[in-house]
Design a protein around this motif. Structure first.
Motif, PDB file in Angstrom:
ATOM      1  N   ALA A  85     -20.530  28.265 -23.625  1.00 17.99           N
ATOM      2  CA  ALA A  85     -19.756  26.744 -23.352  1.00 17.99           C
ATOM      3  C   ALA A  85     -20.751  25.563 -23.202  1.00 17.99           C
ATOM      4  CB  ALA A  85     -18.966  26.949 -22.008  1.00 17.99           C
ATOM      5  N   ASP A  86     -20.164  24.482 -24.114  1.00 23.52           N
ATOM      6  CA  ASP A  86     -21.236  23.371 -24.097  1.00 23.52           C
ATOM      7  C   ASP A  86     -21.861  22.971 -22.895  1.00 23.52           C
ATOM      8  OD1 ASP A  86     -20.921  23.574 -26.841  1.00 23.52           O
ATOM      9  OD2 ASP A  86     -19.221  22.064 -26.791  1.00 23.52           O
ATOM     10  N   LYS A  87     -20.844  22.854 -21.742  1.00 21.86           N
ATOM     11  CA  LYS A  87     -21.227  22.428 -20.329  1.00 21.86           C
ATOM     12  C   LYS A  87     -22.381  23.165 -19.765  1.00 21.86           C
ATOM     13  CE  LYS A  87     -17.597  25.028 -17.834  1.00 21.86           C
ATOM     14  NZ  LYS A  87     -16.366  24.611 -17.145  1.00 21.86           N
ATOM     15  N   TYR A  88     -22.861  24.414 -20.087  1.00 17.63           N
ATOM     16  CA  TYR A  88     -23.941  25.131 -19.741  1.00 17.63           C
ATOM     17  C   TYR A  88     -25.066  25.179 -20.436  1.00 17.63           C
ATOM     18  CZ  TYR A  88     -20.421  26.823 -16.473  1.00 17.63           C
ATOM     19  OH  TYR A  88     -19.596  27.008 -15.235  1.00 17.63           O
ATOM     20  N   LYS A  89     -25.143  24.730 -21.729  1.00 15.27           N
ATOM     21  CA  LYS A  89     -26.155  24.710 -22.604  1.00 15.27           C
ATOM     22  C   LYS A  89     -27.665  23.889 -21.919  1.00 15.27           C
ATOM     23  CE  LYS A  89     -24.072  24.737 -27.085  1.00 15.27           C
ATOM     24  NZ  LYS A  89     -23.726  24.085 -28.419  1.00 15.27           N
ATOM     25  N   GLY A  90     -28.579  24.521 -21.894  1.00 15.31           N
ATOM     26  CA  GLY A  90     -29.724  23.977 -21.301  1.00 15.31           C
ATOM     27  C   GLY A  90     -29.725  24.166 -19.816  1.00 15.31           C
ATOM     28  N   GLY A  91     -28.761  24.701 -19.214  1.00 14.57           N
ATOM     29  CA  GLY A  91     -28.714  24.523 -17.731  1.00 14.57           C
ATOM     30  C   GLY A  91     -29.605  25.774 -17.166  1.00 14.57           C
ATOM     31  N   ASP A 110     -29.309  30.193 -20.872  1.00 19.89           N
ATOM     32  CA  ASP A 110     -29.247  30.515 -22.204  1.00 19.89           C
ATOM     33  C   ASP A 110     -29.802  32.044 -22.175  1.00 19.89           C
ATOM     34  OD1 ASP A 110     -28.247  28.155 -23.269  1.00 19.89           O
ATOM     35  OD2 ASP A 110     -29.898  27.563 -23.390  1.00 19.89           O
ATOM     36  N   THR A 111     -30.807  32.273 -21.358  1.00 16.50           N
ATOM     37  CA  THR A 111     -31.602  33.644 -21.437  1.00 16.50           C
ATOM     38  C   THR A 111     -30.552  34.674 -20.586  1.00 16.50           C
ATOM     39  OG1 THR A 111     -33.544  32.755 -21.372  1.00 16.50           O
ATOM     40  CG2 THR A 111     -33.568  34.892 -20.679  1.00 16.50           C
ATOM     41  N   PHE A 112     -30.041  34.145 -19.852  1.00 18.49           N
ATOM     42  CA  PHE A 112     -29.005  34.949 -18.975  1.00 18.49           C
ATOM     43  C   PHE A 112     -27.740  35.271 -19.782  1.00 18.49           C
ATOM     44  CE2 PHE A 112     -25.175  35.321 -15.755  1.00 18.49           C
ATOM     45  CZ  PHE A 112     -25.702  36.354 -15.103  1.00 18.49           C
ATOM     46  N   PHE A 113     -27.221  34.184 -20.510  1.00 18.64           N
ATOM     47  CA  PHE A 113     -26.201  34.424 -21.216  1.00 18.64           C
ATOM     48  C   PHE A 113     -26.341  35.532 -22.481  1.00 18.64           C
ATOM     49  CE2 PHE A 113     -23.421  32.963 -24.935  1.00 18.64           C
ATOM     50  CZ  PHE A 113     -22.391  33.291 -24.440  1.00 18.64           C
ATOM     51  N   HIS A 114     -27.501  35.244 -22.876  1.00 22.18           N
ATOM     52  CA  HIS A 114     -27.820  36.311 -23.995  1.00 22.18           C
ATOM     53  C   HIS A 114     -27.856  37.734 -23.519  1.00 22.18           C
ATOM     54  CE1 HIS A 114     -29.842  38.147 -27.523  1.00 22.18           C
ATOM     55  NE2 HIS A 114     -30.829  38.631 -26.882  1.00 22.18           N
ATOM     56  N   LYS A 115     -28.346  37.837 -22.394  1.00 22.34           N
ATOM     57  CA  LYS A 115     -28.344  39.411 -21.695  1.00 22.34           C
ATOM     58  C   LYS A 115     -27.041  39.801 -21.508  1.00 22.34           C
ATOM     59  CE  LYS A 115     -32.891  38.965 -19.574  1.00 22.34           C
ATOM     60  NZ  LYS A 115     -33.579  40.021 -20.419  1.00 22.34           N
ATOM     61  N   PHE A 161     -18.522  31.752 -21.852  1.00 30.08           N
ATOM     62  CA  PHE A 161     -18.158  31.567 -23.187  1.00 30.08           C
ATOM     63  C   PHE A 161     -17.427  30.489 -23.653  1.00 30.08           C
ATOM     64  CE2 PHE A 161     -18.406  36.123 -22.075  1.00 30.08           C
ATOM     65  CZ  PHE A 161     -19.364  36.639 -22.793  1.00 30.08           C
ATOM     66  N   LYS A 162     -17.855  29.909 -24.678  1.00 28.59           N
ATOM     67  CA  LYS A 162     -17.202  28.752 -25.487  1.00 28.59           C
ATOM     68  C   LYS A 162     -15.796  29.178 -25.951  1.00 28.59           C
ATOM     69  CE  LYS A 162     -18.048  25.143 -28.707  1.00 28.59           C
ATOM     70  NZ  LYS A 162     -19.202  24.393 -29.517  1.00 28.59           N
ATOM     71  N   SER A 163     -15.633  30.235 -26.616  1.00 24.44           N
ATOM     72  CA  SER A 163     -14.242  30.618 -26.771  1.00 24.44           C
ATOM     73  C   SER A 163     -13.704  31.974 -26.091  1.00 24.44           C
ATOM     74  CB  SER A 163     -14.529  30.962 -28.205  1.00 24.44           C
ATOM     75  OG  SER A 163     -13.354  31.724 -28.663  1.00 24.44           O
ATOM     76  N   LYS A 164     -12.560  31.944 -25.889  1.00 22.64           N
ATOM     77  CA  LYS A 164     -11.869  32.973 -25.016  1.00 22.64           C
ATOM     78  C   LYS A 164     -11.751  34.154 -25.573  1.00 22.64           C
ATOM     79  CE  LYS A 164      -8.904  29.923 -21.869  1.00 22.64           C
ATOM     80  NZ  LYS A 164      -9.622  30.147 -20.792  1.00 22.64           N
ATOM     81  N   SER A 165     -11.786  34.030 -27.008  1.00 25.80           N
ATOM     82  CA  SER A 165     -11.874  35.238 -27.747  1.00 25.80           C
ATOM     83  C   SER A 165     -13.185  36.153 -27.436  1.00 25.80           C
ATOM     84  CB  SER A 165     -11.653  34.895 -29.314  1.00 25.80           C
ATOM     85  OG  SER A 165     -13.005  34.379 -29.846  1.00 25.80           O
ATOM     86  N   HIS A 166     -14.077  35.617 -26.963  1.00 27.15           N
ATOM     87  CA  HIS A 166     -15.228  36.484 -26.591  1.00 27.15           C
ATOM     88  C   HIS A 166     -15.368  36.902 -25.445  1.00 27.15           C
ATOM     89  CE1 HIS A 166     -16.983  34.004 -29.978  1.00 27.15           C
ATOM     90  NE2 HIS A 166     -17.265  35.316 -30.372  1.00 27.15           N
ATOM     91  N   ASN A 167     -14.225  36.570 -24.279  1.00 36.77           N
ATOM     92  CA  ASN A 167     -14.162  37.076 -23.150  1.00 36.77           C
ATOM     93  C   ASN A 167     -14.171  38.611 -22.634  1.00 36.77           C
ATOM     94  OD1 ASN A 167     -14.253  34.348 -22.084  1.00 36.77           O
ATOM     95  ND2 ASN A 167     -12.250  34.463 -21.454  1.00 36.77           N
ATOM     96  N   PHE A 168     -14.661  39.031 -21.747  1.00 36.65           N
ATOM     97  CA  PHE A 168     -14.488  40.372 -21.209  1.00 36.65           C
ATOM     98  C   PHE A 168     -13.132  40.467 -20.663  1.00 36.65           C
ATOM     99  CE2 PHE A 168     -19.211  39.604 -20.263  1.00 36.65           C
ATOM    100  CZ  PHE A 168     -19.507  40.649 -20.911  1.00 36.65           C
TER     101      PHE A 168
END
Length: 174
Positions: A85-91, A110-115, A161-168
């Motif tokens: 999600a854009d609001k978390y980029k670089g956070g 970003d590292t956490f999101f990748h994991k 997630f930026k898109s809801k289609s990727h949600n758990f």
């Protein structure tokens, strides 16, 4: 300016290389290799790598997208690109202990999101392996229910997630 047809390959200065998958009266819908689906204005500054001739409506978006996904899966070892999600980029994530004498732990979000996305990808692979295994049907169902519960436990991270289609997605309420 000649209108590009579906299937045209382009290079965009911000999004990189992609394929035109749909054309509207104002926009190109382009599936970019590194950035997924984006819409860009018809008059955007782009480099045309290969223009596709023919009518704009000759191939459906679904057909182009399906073909592109098959090609990328066949020839690339890159997993699906899932944007944060854009609001978390670089956070960053900060875990602060209750004991103030201890130092907080910081991790780039970003590292956490990748994991998190890697966990999701590995769960999907596990599902596929279970479904194609020699287990009896009841064994497959039992393992599938555990995986569904794992997805449910991970839904707290859907905010990233930026898109809801990727949600758990876990079990639906009864």
């Amino acid at each position: 300016m000649k209108l590009l047809g579906i299937g045209s390959r382009i290079d965009h200065p911000e999004y990189g290389k992609g394929v035109v998958t749909n054309v509207t009266s104002q926009h190109y819908w382009v599936t970019f290799i590194e950035n997924g689906l984006e819409t860009i204005d018809l008059d955007s500054e782009i480099e045309v790598i290969e223009a596709a001739d023919g009518d704009v409506d000759t191939v459906s978006f679904f057909e182009v997208e399906s073909s592109l996904v098959k090609i990328l899966k066949k020839w690339s070892d890159v997993s699906e690109i899932v944007p944060i999600a854009d609001k978390y980029k670089g956070g960053k994530i900060i875990l602060e202990p209750a004991d103030t004498s201890l130092k907080p732990y910081e991790l780039p979000i970003d590292t956490f999101f990748h994991k998190i996305t890697m966990v999701r990808d590995r769960l999907r692979v596990m599902e596929q392996r279970i479904n194609s295994s020699d287990l009896d049907e009841q064994g497959k169902i039992d393992l599938q229910q555990y995986i569904t519960r794992i997805y449910g436990s991970l839904t707290s991270f859907n905010v990233l997630f930026k898109s809801k289609s990727h949600n758990f997605v876990g079990q639906k309420g009864k």
